[in-house]
Design a protein around this motif. Structure first.
Motif, PDB file in Angstrom:
ATOM      1  N   ASP A 179       0.843  -1.194   0.000  1.00 22.31           N
ATOM      2  CA  ASP A 179       0.000   0.000   0.000  1.00 22.31           C
ATOM      3  C   ASP A 179       0.884   1.252   0.000  1.00 22.31           C
ATOM      4  O   ASP A 179       1.592   1.507   0.969  1.00 22.31           O
ATOM      5  CB  ASP A 179      -0.895  -0.034   1.247  1.00 22.31           C
ATOM      6  CG  ASP A 179      -1.814   1.182   1.331  1.00 22.31           C
ATOM      7  OD1 ASP A 179      -1.597   2.142   0.564  1.00 22.31           O
ATOM      8  OD2 ASP A 179      -2.739   1.161   2.162  1.00 22.31           O
ATOM      9  N   PRO A 180       0.833   2.048  -1.098  1.00 20.87           N
ATOM     10  CA  PRO A 180       1.753   3.197  -1.186  1.00 20.87           C
ATOM     11  C   PRO A 180       1.431   4.306  -0.183  1.00 20.87           C
ATOM     12  O   PRO A 180       2.253   5.189   0.038  1.00 20.87           O
ATOM     13  CB  PRO A 180       1.576   3.691  -2.625  1.00 20.87           C
ATOM     14  CG  PRO A 180       0.258   3.174  -3.060  1.00 20.87           C
ATOM     15  CD  PRO A 180      -0.023   1.920  -2.275  1.00 20.87           C
ATOM     16  N   ASN A 181       0.241   4.280   0.413  1.00 21.61           N
ATOM     17  CA  ASN A 181      -0.110   5.344   1.356  1.00 21.61           C
ATOM     18  C   ASN A 181       0.233   5.011   2.804  1.00 21.61           C
ATOM     19  O   ASN A 181      -0.140   5.735   3.720  1.00 21.61           O
ATOM     20  CB  ASN A 181      -1.615   5.637   1.259  1.00 21.61           C
ATOM     21  CG  ASN A 181      -1.967   6.134  -0.121  1.00 21.61           C
ATOM     22  OD1 ASN A 181      -1.244   6.958  -0.683  1.00 21.61           O
ATOM     23  ND2 ASN A 181      -3.034   5.596  -0.689  1.00 21.61           N
ATOM     24  N   ARG A 182       0.896   3.880   2.984  1.00 23.21           N
ATOM     25  CA  ARG A 182       1.190   3.425   4.338  1.00 23.21           C
ATOM     26  C   ARG A 182       2.703   3.337   4.491  1.00 23.21           C
ATOM     27  O   ARG A 182       3.330   2.492   3.858  1.00 23.21           O
ATOM     28  CB  ARG A 182       0.630   2.005   4.467  1.00 23.21           C
ATOM     29  CG  ARG A 182      -0.128   1.691   5.693  1.00 23.21           C
ATOM     30  CD  ARG A 182      -0.598   0.250   5.579  1.00 23.21           C
ATOM     31  NE  ARG A 182      -2.026   0.163   5.457  1.00 23.21           N
ATOM     32  CZ  ARG A 182      -2.870   0.278   6.477  1.00 23.21           C
ATOM     33  NH1 ARG A 182      -2.418   0.450   7.677  1.00 23.21           N
ATOM     34  NH2 ARG A 182      -4.161   0.185   6.294  1.00 23.21           N
ATOM     35  N   PRO A 183       3.320   4.194   5.331  1.00 27.72           N
ATOM     36  CA  PRO A 183       4.763   4.021   5.516  1.00 27.72           C
ATOM     37  C   PRO A 183       5.035   2.683   6.216  1.00 27.72           C
ATOM     38  O   PRO A 183       4.234   2.256   7.046  1.00 27.72           O
ATOM     39  CB  PRO A 183       5.164   5.178   6.437  1.00 27.72           C
ATOM     40  CG  PRO A 183       3.963   6.075   6.541  1.00 27.72           C
ATOM     41  CD  PRO A 183       2.762   5.265   6.154  1.00 27.72           C
ATOM     42  N   PRO A 234       3.627   5.130  11.994  1.00 33.68           N
ATOM     43  CA  PRO A 234       3.658   3.727  12.428  1.00 33.68           C
ATOM     44  C   PRO A 234       4.953   3.431  13.191  1.00 33.68           C
ATOM     45  O   PRO A 234       6.038   3.755  12.717  1.00 33.68           O
ATOM     46  CB  PRO A 234       3.612   2.937  11.125  1.00 33.68           C
ATOM     47  CG  PRO A 234       3.191   3.899  10.070  1.00 33.68           C
ATOM     48  CD  PRO A 234       3.504   5.286  10.546  1.00 33.68           C
ATOM     49  N   GLY A 235       4.799   2.838  14.387  1.00 32.43           N
ATOM     50  CA  GLY A 235       5.964   2.575  15.225  1.00 32.43           C
ATOM     51  C   GLY A 235       6.023   3.532  16.398  1.00 32.43           C
ATOM     52  O   GLY A 235       6.920   3.456  17.219  1.00 32.43           O
ATOM     53  N   MET A 236       5.054   4.473  16.452  1.00 36.05           N
ATOM     54  CA  MET A 236       4.983   5.405  17.577  1.00 36.05           C
ATOM     55  C   MET A 236       3.721   5.088  18.385  1.00 36.05           C
ATOM     56  O   MET A 236       2.723   4.618  17.850  1.00 36.05           O
ATOM     57  CB  MET A 236       4.917   6.855  17.081  1.00 36.05           C
ATOM     58  CG  MET A 236       6.118   7.320  16.271  1.00 36.05           C
ATOM     59  SD  MET A 236       7.673   7.306  17.186  1.00 36.05           S
ATOM     60  CE  MET A 236       7.452   8.714  18.294  1.00 36.05           C
TER      61      MET A 236
END
Lengths: 443, 160
Positions: A228-232, A296-298
């Motif tokens: 998904d290109p909108n999801r880092p 993502p990751g925070m």
């Protein structure tokens, strides 16, 4: 417990694997006292007599049976076979995650082939353009947003070269009990390479930080696993103070060479001493923020640890946790592999390794071959520069043949030691740094 | 006399022709060497060669990585059990099975993880029955472990 007839070692091993609590109770006795038969059984399990067995703390599983899979000796770990990389222990193929066993980390400066690998997403297509044309943006709470090519960055800002330790935030996770989520690292998600680049603070100064600039958010070119290109894949950030530290680099070269693709070519952040997830690979953008980053990751239990300790194994949404920042003190032993068999009659062993402590330094390293009953001090060298790891070395005496564990324990500049067990359990397993140990067999 | 002059004249002519040919004044001549390339043209050619080399290196690196990150897996890499095929089908689009096989969770934790995969990682939500079967399989195949002796490296001193 009576020693099992037939093949006792097999039975005990299985017991330990299947039901460690019961195995422990059986082997060590109800009150945790080591008994004759239990000692024999334990000796059989590790394959030798255990000198100093009386001093082995009750409930402790011998290192020979308790190393995370990536300690990389014995058995058939899944080894990385890739040009340009040493045979690291693969923890996962997609995302590609591979650990460097401690005994492969003996170089002062970690060579590219022995650098551990952690990806959160897919590995991006290698950049086929001129690396000098790669663009890095600095945006958000700045007076002048910047879009600089690497060519411009190298021309406009001073290049610095530093040896910097970079460690996965989850290093040591495999030592938690009960087991947590995440890659079950031993101590091998650590590196200390020589990085050349420009200081992030020089770039931030050029952009001009606004009063409101308090936090960063980092973005890279690696696609999310779903595509998904909108999801880092991952996008973490830090307090502005760390971004302004003289050792936080926008790195262009590793050990004097272009950064290998799998390690973030052509440019990555290096945020030494803090969780490696901040050292964004394939770096494209740094967002300066007034509030903590929310990529993502925070938040939640990601890279966060309890302030008020929680019950190991309990459910928790991490709301009251705090971000893991400076990594805790840790040591590795690099010249003797776990599981090494020494010739009968060996009575002494030179050992050496490295120790480090996030933003702090290491004040001492101690060694024990009798399960911590007695300790001796190792020599510890000064770091090559701030945020570089430190070489320790010493010699241990092995009074008889038999099974020994070498325990090594570092103390940081604030006097904090590696604890006896991984403490402050948390659902995603951060901050496990118990006393490190390897097993050797004499004879 | 006239004859002698004619002979001399033809000899001289022959000599001149031969001399001229030898020195490339006429006769069969090689194509003129092209004018030396301009610096701009040289730089352009070099840039093209470098770009081609980079593209080739990028292709080779991508192939090397694909060989590692795309292991040929079949459902049999997972332990047998009811729901194995469904798990393999629903759970290997984004990652290999190593991430599942390394995990040891309670049923509750596996169930929570399904929400996390949908909310944070973009997995398509599972319908209730599929979710029950998948979570049942995962909880049975990969139950919680205490960590002190979960999946550890084998004892290096015992080989059987």
């Amino acid at each position: 417990m009576k020693p099992r007839t037939g093949r006792p070692e097999r039975g005990l091993l299985e017991l330990y694997r299947d039901d460690p609590e019961r195995a422990d109770a059986l082997v060590w006795g109800r009150r945790g006292a080591l008994r004759g038969a239990a000692l024999a059984a334990m000796g059989a399990a590790v394959g030798a007599a255990i000198p100093f067995a009386r001093r082995m703390p009750p409930g402790l599983v011998p290192a020979a049976l308790a190393q995370p899979a990536a300690s990389g000796s014995g058995g058939q770990p899944n080894l990385l076979r890739m040009e340009g990389k040493a045979p690291l222990v693969i923890l996962g193929e997609r995302p590609l995650v591979a650990e460097t066993p401690e005994h492969m980390l003996d170089d002062e400066v970690t060579p590219a082939d022995k650098f551990f690998i952690r990806n959160n997403g897919q590995i991006p297509e290698p950049f086929a353009g001129d690396p000098k044309s790669w663009t890095l943006r600095i945006e958000g709470e700045v007076n002048t947003p910047l879009a600089l090519t690497l060519g411009e960055i190298e021309q406009r800002f001073p290049l610095v070269t530093r040896r910097l330790q970079m460690e996965c935030g989850g290093n040591g996770r495999g030592f938690f009990s009960p087991e947590t989520r995440g890659n079950q690292w031993g101590n091998g998600a650590i590196s200390c390479a020589e990085w050349t680049g420009v200081r992030l603070r020089d770039l931030l100064q050029a952009a001009g930080l606004k009063e409101s600039a308090r936090f960063t958010g980092h973005y890279g070119a690696d696609p999310h696993l779903s595509g998904d290109p909108n999801r880092p894949a991952i996008s973490r950030g830090m307090r502005i103070e760390k971004a302004l530290d003289e050792d936080t680099l926008v790195a262009l070269r590793m050990n004097g060479q272009p950064i290998p693709h799998v390690h973030g070519a052509p440019v990555r952040l290096i945020v030494p001493g803090w969780p490696g997830s901040l050292s964004q690979k394939w770096l494209t953008r740094i967002l300066i923020r007034a509030t903590p980053h929310d990529g993502p990751g925070m938040g939640g239990t990601s890279y966060r640890v309890p302030v008020r300790p929680i019950v190991p194994g309990s459910r928790n949404d991490g709301r009251d946790f705090v971000d893991l920042e400076s990594m805790p003190v840790r040591s590795i032993l690099t010249n003797v592999a776990h599981g090494t068999r020494l010739p009968a009659g060996t009575r002494g062993l030179d050992v050496r390794g490295f120790a480090w402590a996030g933003d702090k330094t290491v004040r001492a390293v101690h060694l024990s071959v009798d399960y911590g009953a007695t300790w001796q001090e190792a020599r510890v060298a000064e770091p090559a520069n701030r945020h570089a790891w430190q070489r320790w070395s010493g010699r241990v005496a092995l009074p008889t043949d038999g099974y020994y564990e070498i325990w090594y324990r570092a103390t940081d500049s604030d006097g904090r030691m590696q604890p006896h067990v991984a403490g402050n359990w948390n659902p995603q397993g951060y901050g496990a740094n118990p006393i490190s140990r390897i097993a050797v067999l004499v004879g | 006399m006239t004859l002698t002059r004619a002979v001399i004249a033809s000899l001289v002519l022959a000599a001149v022709v031969l001399f001229g040919q030898k020195h490339g004044l006429w006769g069969v001549r090689e194509a003129p060497a092209p004018p030396p390339p301009t610096p701009a043209a040289l730089a352009f050619r070099r840039a093209q060669e470098e770009a081609a080399a980079r593209a080739e290196a990028a292709r080779a690196e991508a192939a090397r990585l694909a060989a590692v990150t795309q292991p040929a897996e079949t459902p049999e890499v997972l332990p047998p059990g009811e729901g194995r095929e469904e798990v393999f089908g629903a759970c290997t689009a984004c990652h290999s099975t190593a991430i599942i096989r390394r995990s040891r969770f309670t049923r509750q934790q596996w169930d929570d993880l399904m929400d996390w995969m949908v909310e944070k990682q973009g997995m398509n939500p599972l319908d209730a029955e599929q979710r029950r079967r998948i979570v049942d399989y995962l909880a049975a195949a990969f139950p919680a472990a205490s960590g002190s002796a979960g999946r550890r490296a084998p004892n290096p001193f015992l080989t059987d």
